[in-house]
Design a protein around this motif. Structure first.
Motif, PDB file in Angstrom:
ATOM      1  N   PRO A   1       0.868  -1.326  -0.020  1.00 49.22           N
ATOM      2  CA  PRO A   1       0.028  -0.011   0.084  1.00 49.22           C
ATOM      3  C   PRO A   1       0.899   1.107   0.034  1.00 49.22           C
ATOM      4  CG  PRO A   1       0.038  -0.779   2.244  1.00 49.22           C
ATOM      5  CD  PRO A   1       0.897  -2.000   1.309  1.00 49.22           C
ATOM      6  N   GLY A   2       2.266   1.281   0.189  1.00 51.26           N
ATOM      7  CA  GLY A   2       2.835   2.264   0.469  1.00 51.26           C
ATOM      8  C   GLY A   2       3.091   3.341  -0.715  1.00 51.26           C
TER       9      GLY A   2
ATOM     10  N   PRO B   1       1.310   8.524   3.787  1.00 46.28           N
ATOM     11  CA  PRO B   1       1.118   8.980   5.338  1.00 46.28           C
ATOM     12  C   PRO B   1       0.415  10.193   5.616  1.00 46.28           C
ATOM     13  CG  PRO B   1       3.438   8.778   4.341  1.00 46.28           C
ATOM     14  CD  PRO B   1       2.624   8.881   3.273  1.00 46.28           C
ATOM     15  N   ALA B   2      -0.324  10.422   6.828  1.00 46.99           N
ATOM     16  CA  ALA B   2      -0.810  11.274   7.303  1.00 46.99           C
ATOM     17  C   ALA B   2       0.089  12.616   7.109  1.00 46.99           C
ATOM     18  CB  ALA B   2      -1.332  10.893   8.714  1.00 46.99           C
ATOM     19  N   GLY B   3      -0.545  13.499   6.785  1.00 50.43           N
ATOM     20  CA  GLY B   3       0.331  14.733   6.829  1.00 50.43           C
ATOM     21  C   GLY B   3       1.389  14.867   5.634  1.00 50.43           C
TER      22      GLY B   3
ATOM     23  N   ASP C   1       6.774  15.525  -1.928  1.00 54.78           N
ATOM     24  CA  ASP C   1       6.515  13.980  -1.478  1.00 54.78           C
ATOM     25  C   ASP C   1       5.303  13.316  -1.939  1.00 54.78           C
ATOM     26  OD1 ASP C   1       9.012  14.071  -0.415  1.00 54.78           O
ATOM     27  OD2 ASP C   1       8.560  14.409   1.391  1.00 54.78           O
ATOM     28  N   ARG C   2       4.388  14.215  -1.743  1.00 56.70           N
ATOM     29  CA  ARG C   2       2.888  13.452  -2.126  1.00 56.70           C
ATOM     30  C   ARG C   2       2.867  13.438  -3.380  1.00 56.70           C
ATOM     31  NH1 ARG C   2      -2.687  14.490   0.797  1.00 56.70           N
ATOM     32  NH2 ARG C   2      -4.234  13.527  -0.834  1.00 56.70           N
TER      33      ARG C   2
ATOM     34  N   ALA D   1       4.039   8.054  -8.869  1.00 54.06           N
ATOM     35  CA  ALA D   1       4.343   6.806  -9.024  1.00 54.06           C
ATOM     36  C   ALA D   1       3.147   5.722  -9.148  1.00 54.06           C
ATOM     37  CB  ALA D   1       5.437   6.244  -7.740  1.00 54.06           C
ATOM     38  N   ALA D   2       2.347   6.066  -8.242  1.00 53.14           N
ATOM     39  CA  ALA D   2       1.118   5.094  -8.172  1.00 53.14           C
ATOM     40  C   ALA D   2       0.368   5.255  -9.689  1.00 53.14           C
ATOM     41  CB  ALA D   2       0.302   5.559  -7.100  1.00 53.14           C
ATOM     42  N   LYS D   3       0.262   6.337 -10.219  1.00 53.45           N
ATOM     43  CA  LYS D   3      -0.486   6.550 -11.444  1.00 53.45           C
ATOM     44  C   LYS D   3       0.202   5.771 -12.590  1.00 53.45           C
ATOM     45  CE  LYS D   3      -2.881  10.696 -10.297  1.00 53.45           C
ATOM     46  NZ  LYS D   3      -3.211  12.207 -10.824  1.00 53.45           N
TER      47      LYS D   3
END
Length: 98
Positions: free
Chosen positions: A28-29, A34-36, A41-42, A48-50
């Protein structure tokens, strides 16, 4: 507690698409920040996920699942939670490519 009223039934036909997902086994990483987490970074995590989603054979089924169950977090079917929210509310629907 999560609202599960919109979740599909327990029948295997509701979940078989997941076995063919390009993200299967990646953890899932890459898809849930992560929160915040903000900024570069986000954005990097989302991109990367896309990239994984872009070549996925079940991208449409994944996105349909996320939209129908109102998945509140993560990248599903190539869209972030913000992009899915815009699709569902109609705001910006023409700007988001599915």
């Amino acid at each position: 507690m999560n609202d599960v009223s919109r979740q599909p039934g327990a029948g295997p036909r509701h979940w078989q698409w997941q076995a063919r997902a390009a993200c299967r086994g990646l953890g899932p990483g890459r898809f849930f920040h992560p929160a915040g987490e903000r900024g570069d970074d986000r954005e990097g995590r989302d991109e990367a996920a896309k990239r994984v989603c872009a070549g996925c054979p079940v991208r449409t089924a994944c996105l349909e699942h996320a939209l129908s169950t109102r998945e509140p977090f993560g990248v599903w079917g190539g869209l972030t939670e913000e992009e899915r929210r815009r699709l569902l509310t109609g705001a910006g629907a023409r700007r988001v490519a599915v």
